[in-house]
Design a protein around this motif. Structure first.
Motif, PDB file in Angstrom:
ATOM      1  N   ALA A  51      80.526  38.425  59.669  1.00 34.60           N
ATOM      2  CA  ALA A  51      79.096  38.056  59.701  1.00 34.60           C
ATOM      3  C   ALA A  51      78.780  36.918  58.939  1.00 34.60           C
ATOM      4  O   ALA A  51      79.277  36.708  57.743  1.00 34.60           O
ATOM      5  N   THR A  52      78.038  35.923  59.568  1.00 36.08           N
ATOM      6  CA  THR A  52      77.681  34.598  58.697  1.00 36.08           C
ATOM      7  C   THR A  52      76.564  35.184  57.501  1.00 36.08           C
ATOM      8  O   THR A  52      76.514  34.214  56.702  1.00 36.08           O
ATOM      9  N   THR A  53      76.135  36.374  57.519  1.00 34.59           N
ATOM     10  CA  THR A  53      75.385  36.589  56.532  1.00 34.59           C
ATOM     11  C   THR A  53      76.067  37.373  55.407  1.00 34.59           C
ATOM     12  O   THR A  53      75.384  37.782  54.334  1.00 34.59           O
ATOM     13  N   LYS A  54      77.339  37.443  55.621  1.00 30.66           N
ATOM     14  CA  LYS A  54      78.240  38.304  54.502  1.00 30.66           C
ATOM     15  C   LYS A  54      78.704  37.221  53.512  1.00 30.66           C
ATOM     16  O   LYS A  54      79.040  36.194  53.658  1.00 30.66           O
ATOM     17  N   ASP A  55      79.106  37.926  52.229  1.00 28.41           N
ATOM     18  CA  ASP A  55      79.523  37.115  51.091  1.00 28.41           C
ATOM     19  C   ASP A  55      80.680  36.627  51.476  1.00 28.41           C
ATOM     20  O   ASP A  55      80.991  35.371  51.201  1.00 28.41           O
ATOM     21  N   TYR A  57      81.823  35.451  54.250  1.00 27.72           N
ATOM     22  CA  TYR A  57      81.667  34.031  55.074  1.00 27.72           C
ATOM     23  C   TYR A  57      81.484  33.068  54.086  1.00 27.72           C
ATOM     24  O   TYR A  57      81.822  31.845  54.173  1.00 27.72           O
ATOM     25  N   ARG A  58      80.510  33.126  53.218  1.00 24.42           N
ATOM     26  CA  ARG A  58      79.965  32.226  52.297  1.00 24.42           C
ATOM     27  C   ARG A  58      81.164  31.694  51.385  1.00 24.42           C
ATOM     28  O   ARG A  58      81.309  30.347  51.327  1.00 24.42           O
ATOM     29  N   ARG A 116      74.807  36.214  64.221  1.00 27.17           N
ATOM     30  CA  ARG A 116      75.157  36.285  62.820  1.00 27.17           C
ATOM     31  C   ARG A 116      76.784  36.821  62.933  1.00 27.17           C
ATOM     32  O   ARG A 116      77.313  36.534  62.194  1.00 27.17           O
TER      33      ARG A 116
END
Length: 141
Positions: A51-55, A57-58, A116
């Motif tokens: 998900a783009t909201t997960k650590d 991904y960042r 997401r």
């Protein structure tokens, strides 16, 4: 069976495998490992779901170097390393499979098209099947 088929077969035959990313901290780069469990072969590429909201991904945005591993009793363990490619090229079929898999894990998504939910591949990948005897058998990807 191709090398990529071998890797996907291996990863989908165990309950979880582990993906390591690099987390940039004030103290410097630190490894960050978490369980994953979705992998699918699409158009000759192994697709992974997050998900783009997960650590993770960042972390892959900041530093694409990743490594994954899984142990399968009686078959040794797999190692795959390379650079995460975050360009989401998942087909509708792969996206639906990833969505169903993530929902099955207890995650909440609106649909397979939830913005997401994202898929990535690994570029410049190298892989090995390893055994307790110390052997590292390359997998031709």
């Amino acid at each position: 069976m191709t090398g990529k088929e071998t890797i996907v077969d291996y990863l989908t035959s165990v309950p979880a495998w582990y993906l390591a990313t690099v987390e940039e901290t004030p103290e410097g780069a630190q490894p960050h490992v978490r369980p994953f469990s979705f992998a699918a072969l699409q158009d000759g590429e192994i697709q992974f779901c997050t998900a783009t909201t997960k650590d993770c991904y960042r972390e892959m945005q900041a530093n694409p170097h990743v490594e994954l591993t899984a142990w399968k009793p009686g078959a040794g363990w797999v190692i795959l390393r390379g650079k995460a490619n975050l360009a989401d090229r998942a087909s509708a079929e792969t996206r639906q499979a990833g969505f169903e898999h993530m929902v099955g894990l207890g995650e909440a998504w609106e649909s397979a098209d939830d913005a997401r939910l994202t898929f990535f591949t690994i570029d410049d990948a190298e892989a090995w099947i390893c055994d307790i005897d110390g052997s590292w058998n390359p997998v031709d990807l």
